[in-house]
Design a protein around this motif. Structure first.
Motif, short mmCIF file in Angstrom:
data_model
loop_
_atom_site.label_atom_id
_atom_site.label_comp_id
_atom_site.label_asym_id
_atom_site.label_seq_id
_atom_site.Cartn_x
_atom_site.Cartn_y
_atom_site.Cartn_z
N ALA A 149 0.82 -1.21 0.00
CA ALA A 149 0.00 0.00 0.00
C ALA A 149 0.86 1.26 0.00
O ALA A 149 0.36 2.35 0.22
CB ALA A 149 -0.94 0.00 1.21
N ASP A 150 2.14 1.10 -0.23
CA ASP A 150 3.07 2.23 -0.10
C ASP A 150 3.71 2.52 -1.46
O ASP A 150 3.81 1.64 -2.30
CB ASP A 150 4.14 1.83 0.93
CG ASP A 150 5.33 2.77 0.94
OD1 ASP A 150 5.10 3.99 0.93
OD2 ASP A 150 6.47 2.28 0.96
N ASP A 151 4.08 3.77 -1.66
CA ASP A 151 4.75 4.16 -2.90
C ASP A 151 6.11 4.75 -2.56
O ASP A 151 6.24 5.93 -2.27
CB ASP A 151 3.90 5.22 -3.63
CG ASP A 151 4.58 5.71 -4.89
OD1 ASP A 151 5.64 5.16 -5.25
OD2 ASP A 151 4.06 6.64 -5.52
N THR A 191 8.57 5.53 -4.30
CA THR A 191 9.19 6.51 -5.20
C THR A 191 8.95 7.94 -4.71
O THR A 191 9.59 8.87 -5.17
CB THR A 191 8.62 6.39 -6.62
OG1 THR A 191 7.22 6.68 -6.59
CG2 THR A 191 8.83 4.99 -7.18
N ARG A 192 8.02 8.10 -3.76
CA ARG A 192 7.76 9.45 -3.27
C ARG A 192 8.82 9.94 -2.30
O ARG A 192 8.88 11.12 -1.99
CB ARG A 192 6.40 9.50 -2.58
CG ARG A 192 5.28 9.18 -3.52
CD ARG A 192 3.96 9.55 -2.92
NE ARG A 192 2.88 9.06 -3.76
CZ ARG A 192 1.63 9.43 -3.66
NH1 ARG A 192 1.28 10.32 -2.75
NH2 ARG A 192 0.70 8.94 -4.45
N ALA A 249 -5.09 6.00 -5.14
CA ALA A 249 -4.85 7.27 -4.47
C ALA A 249 -3.46 7.27 -3.85
O ALA A 249 -2.97 8.31 -3.43
CB ALA A 249 -5.91 7.49 -3.40
N LYS A 250 -2.82 6.10 -3.79
CA LYS A 250 -1.54 6.02 -3.10
C LYS A 250 -0.36 5.87 -4.04
O LYS A 250 0.72 6.38 -3.76
CB LYS A 250 -1.55 4.85 -2.11
CG LYS A 250 -2.54 5.06 -0.96
CD LYS A 250 -2.56 3.87 -0.03
CE LYS A 250 -3.52 4.14 1.14
NZ LYS A 250 -3.65 2.97 2.01
N ALA A 251 -0.52 5.14 -5.12
CA ALA A 251 0.63 4.86 -5.97
C ALA A 251 0.18 4.32 -7.33
O ALA A 251 -0.95 3.87 -7.48
CB ALA A 251 1.54 3.83 -5.30
N VAL A 252 1.11 4.38 -8.27
CA VAL A 252 0.90 3.68 -9.54
C VAL A 252 1.47 2.29 -9.37
O VAL A 252 2.63 2.14 -8.99
CB VAL A 252 1.61 4.40 -10.71
CG1 VAL A 252 1.47 3.58 -11.99
CG2 VAL A 252 1.04 5.79 -10.91
#
Lengths: 378, 476
Positions: free
Chosen positions: A271-273, A275-276, B42-45
């Motif tokens: 649930a995490d990205d 790259t941010r 809403a969180k990531a691609v």
């Protein structure tokens, strides 16, 4: 300002023990080498196979989450050496207190793949009997398992056993009060516990440099606990360091702290990205220190990994992935009333009342075809 | 056999995602876990690995579509009859491919009502199909419910008043309570609807979620129905022709965020805007001299750079321009640092990244930082950290040839300065008229935080420095 801060995780700093260099050359380390003298080529091949297998678990579980079969998955990509090396240094009697990310440890300890996945599918609170394989339920509360491990180790002393306990924790957990308290108690009671800290450089999105301005292992001596920094992407060094700590604990030497310097190549969870927040060069930099690639290079340079050997390793990994997928997608949903199981070992009045109320509530529903819902009481 | 794949919740409690791209087309053969497309939550691609090995038979949604969790997005022809379908057991959205229309409508119904939660697949909706609420013995007099459906004078005025927590009802009058389920009662309470006023259409007159929603939304529904029915009827304005004359763009992403921020700012902070036209000839000459010097060879010096410095000097003299209205704590927060926001037009919309601790930077540092922010912003790569924590903003409308405007404050900030274009104009100079370079400065400030005198002095200071950069020495 942030990038000017010292990065205590940087491998080029002194004081990090290593036995296999990133390009696959054996390195002699005065302190660690004696602990792996017995590790022959076959054993290294085994460690390699373990790492490939758990990397495959990681990629298959990530895919299953994207396919809606798991609610969540915490990737362990890049941390295979830390998980395999530490686990393989333990005896089966030693009790493990893992975090939610030690799914490779759980598999190697003997938990079934479907069992491991049941937690991430939301079907069960734990996928194995902790006492059957001496592996606690994955701890979600950051750092809480260090208290459990310390308490367990104190119990081992009282019972006169020579087993040890090991608490897995991350760099972020070292900022928790629980970890501080457990280290104080571990030292005070000279408990046979190992604090195995995987510094994977990120506490979700917080870089390790923000909460540790000096190497994390350096904190241990302040509690009176010896600390060791080891290359967490070097499976042999991790194995040796954990054996060092196990030997201390078994011989009455008390607690040890290991900082395995590694890197989380994946997201914190699905649930995490990352790259941010991740620096653009980090993946490249750590990709060059890959834990599996270096062992492969070492094995190949010694002529120990031919096409057949590689095929066998791949076959094992594929079989693991297939079993994992099959076990996950055929998993049934738990019966509604099962939520009350495994809460208390004995009768509990309040829980019994809730169970009865919920049973009556469920009984108020009748499917259109007249059959009762599974688990309803009436 | 055909296997459908429904959009899963990809990130703990999400209800929808946007299809970014498909890497496969209908007819393509795919392997298990082969990446078939990309989806933006809403969180990531994230990449979507194929759940089946087989042939793609249908792609249900084009890139750019926002799809709700549980909706079929792609289908595969999978060899073998007994290939296990990917489902989530009893969860409504994951209903496996049984009889297609029924599953579809069940999923659609579930999707409509799924509520976002912090963790998990979202609260499952109350299903109107099964399980159905069983009749209860004490509800036997069905006439009670029927009688209640007649609007009574006594109950009518209660409509508007939200029903607060239902008090304990004595046993003998329980039969009088309109029959419904706890979630529907809660819904009615939340909507301020008295269930006595709602006609139940469920089994034995039970009031369903749909009954409550249709009761609350009768007017809305009627209003919505009009355009859809009239489009067909009113011949000349056929939808095809309207399509040619209007472009409908989904409100999302940066645009949506910006819109919310602007509305919030415009209607929260009382804006005052002041203008000042200044002769910046000397300031422009100063910048030209610096540009020729070796020290500034590596950066882009513009009137914006000078204005950034002028703003920092001005803020030091009028700190209220660099303050924040903290309504939650009933406090005014005055910052001793300046995080200077620079409005940047990007392909995706307006963003305002800020230069941290701008008060500590000289002209060279400011030019360097602003240049970096602009490059990053135009590439669409501005990290959230650059957008957060701004304390004052500058918008350079002069680059579009505009003289003045009434800028809207970046939410939470006390002031924003718009720089007009530098124009060569006849202007009073040393007692005569000369062609001079003139720039108009427009300053908006939050009148809750900044008094008129403070705002005016600040603008005068900034103007003085733009006109004669040496004034920065005198004023700081």
């Amino acid at each position: 300002m942030l990038d000017e801060q010292a990065d205590p995780g940087a491998l080029n700093q002194t004081g990090i023990h290593q036995l296999i260099s990133p390009d696959g050359h054996a390195v002699v380390d005065e302190e660690l080498s004696p602990f792996v003298e017995d590790v022959d080529d076959a054993a290294i091949l085994g460690l390699y196979s373990d790492m490939v297998a758990i990397r495959r678990i990681d990629s298959e579980a990530t895919a299953l989450q994207r396919q809606g079969q798991l609610a969540l998955w915490p990737p362990m990509l890049g941390q295979e050496a830390s998980q395999v090396g530490s686990l393989r240094a333990l005896a089966v009697e030693d009790f493990i207190f893992p975090t939610y990310r030690e799914n490779g440890v759980a598999y190697l300890r003997g938990a079934s793949l479907a069992g491991i996945m049941s937690t991430w599918r939301g079907s069960a609170n734990t996928g194995w009997d902790p006492h059957a394989i001496n592996l606690a339920t994955p701890q979600i509360i950051i750092g809480a398992q260090t208290l459990h491990a310390t308490g367990y180790a104190m119990g081992l002393v009282l019972e006169g056993k020579d087993d040890v306990s090991i608490a897995y924790l991350g760099d972020g957990a070292t900022s928790q009060g629980d970890v501080h308290e457990s280290m104080v108690f571990a030292a005070s009671f000279q408990a046979p516990v190992i604090f195995f800290c995987q510094n994977n450089h990120w506490a979700i999105s917080e870089p390790v440099g923000l909460q540790a301005h000096a190497p994390i292992a350096g904190r241990a001596p302040g509690y009176g606990i010896p600390g060791m920094r080891v290359d967490g992407n070097d499976v042999l060094a991790v194995l040796a360091a954990t054996r060092w700590a196990v030997a201390r604990a078994r011989s009455g030497g008390g607690p040890s702290f290991i900082e395995a310097v590694t890197y989380r190549m994946g997201a914190h969870t699905t649930a995490d990205d990352p790259t941010r927040y991740r620096g653009v060069t980090e993946l490249e930099e750590w990709g060059a220190k890959d834990p599996i690639a270096r062992v492969k290079a070492l094995l190949q340079s010694r002529g120990l990994l031919d096409a057949d050997g590689e095929a066998a390793v791949t076959a094992r990994a594929n079989a693991v992935a297939a079993e994992l997928r099959e076990g996950t997608i055929t998993m049934g949903d738990p019966a509604p009333m099962s939520v009350f199981e495994n809460v208390y070992t004995e009768e509990h009045a309040i829980l019994d009342r809730q169970r009865e109320h919920y049973g009556r509530y469920l009984a108020g529903f009748t499917p259109a075809d007249g059959t009762k819902l599974e688990g309803s009481l009436s | 056999m055909i296997q459908e794949f429904r959009l899963p919740d990809l990130g703990e409690g999400l209800t929808e995602s946007e299809i970014v791209s498909w890497h496969v087309a209908v007819g393509d053969t795919v392997e298990l876990n082969q990446v078939i497309g990309e989806v933006e939550t809403a969180k990531a691609v994230v990449e979507l690995p194929s759940p089946y090995a087989g042939v793609v038979t249908a792609i249900a949604h084009e890139p750019g579509t926002v799809v709700e969790v549980g909706v079929v997005i792609i289908a595969f022809e999978v060899p073998g009859e007994d290939a296990p379908a990917l489902g989530r057991g009893k969860s409504a959205a994951g209903a496996t491919s049984s009889s297609a229309p029924e599953a579809e409508s069940a999923a659609a119904e579930a999707v409509q009502q799924r509520v976002p939660t912090l963790v998990g697949y979202g609260a499952d909706p109350e299903s109107s199909k099964r399980p159905a609420r069983r009749a209860r013995s004490f509800d036997a007099p069905a006439t009670d419910a029927a009688a209640r459906t007649t609007p009574s004078v006594a109950s009518a005025p209660v409509v508007a008043a939200p029903v607060v927590a239902a008090p304990e009802v004595p046993a003998q009058v329980q039969g009088d309570r309109p029959r419904s389920t706890p979630p529907v009662r809660k819904l009615a309470r939340d909507l301020g609807i008295d269930l006595f006023d709602v006609t139940g259409t469920g089994e034995s007159g039970v009031i369903t979620r749909g009954d409550v929603l249709s009761f609350s939304g009768e007017n809305d529904a009627a209003a919505l129905a009009v355009p859809s029915s009239s489009t067909g009827a009113s011949g000349p304005q056929s939808s095809d022709r309207m399509k040619e004359r209007e472009v409908r763009t989904p409100i999302k992403g940066v645009r949506k965020f910006m819109a919310a921020a602007m509305v919030d700012s415009a209607f929260t902070a009382p804006h005052v805007t002041e203008f000042l036209s200044v002769d910046v000839t000397a300031g422009m000459e100063f910048l030209a001299r610096l540009r020729d010097s070796r020290a500034f060879a590596d950066v882009k010096l513009t009137p914006l750079t000078l204005a950034a410095k002028a703003v920092c000097v001005g803020i030091a003299r009028q700190p209220s321009l660099n303050s924040h209205w903290d309504a939650a704590n009933n406090e005014i927060v005055t910052m001793s640092y300046v995080n200077l926001g620079i409005a940047a037009a990007t392909p995706r919309g307006l963003v305002v990244p800020n230069v941290k601790d701008a008060q500590d930077l000289g002209l060279h540092g400011l030019a360097e930082e602003i240049g970096q922010l602009a490059v990053t912003a135009r590439a669409g790569k501005t990290p959230p950290a650059d957008l957060a924590g701004g304390t004052f903003s500058i918008t350079n409308i002069g680059v579009f040839g505009i003289d003045a405007g009434t800028p809207i404050l970046n939410p939470g900030e006390a002031g924003i300065l718009a720089l007009g274009a530098v124009r060569t104009m006849p202007w009073e100079h040393q007692g005569g008229i000369a062609l001079r370079q003139i720039m108009t400065l427009s300053l908006s400030f939050d009148h809750r935080l900044v008094d008129g005198a403070q705002g005016s002095r600040f603008l005068a200071d900034v103007g003085a420095i733009m006109a004669d950069p040496a004034m920065a020495l005198a004023l700081s």
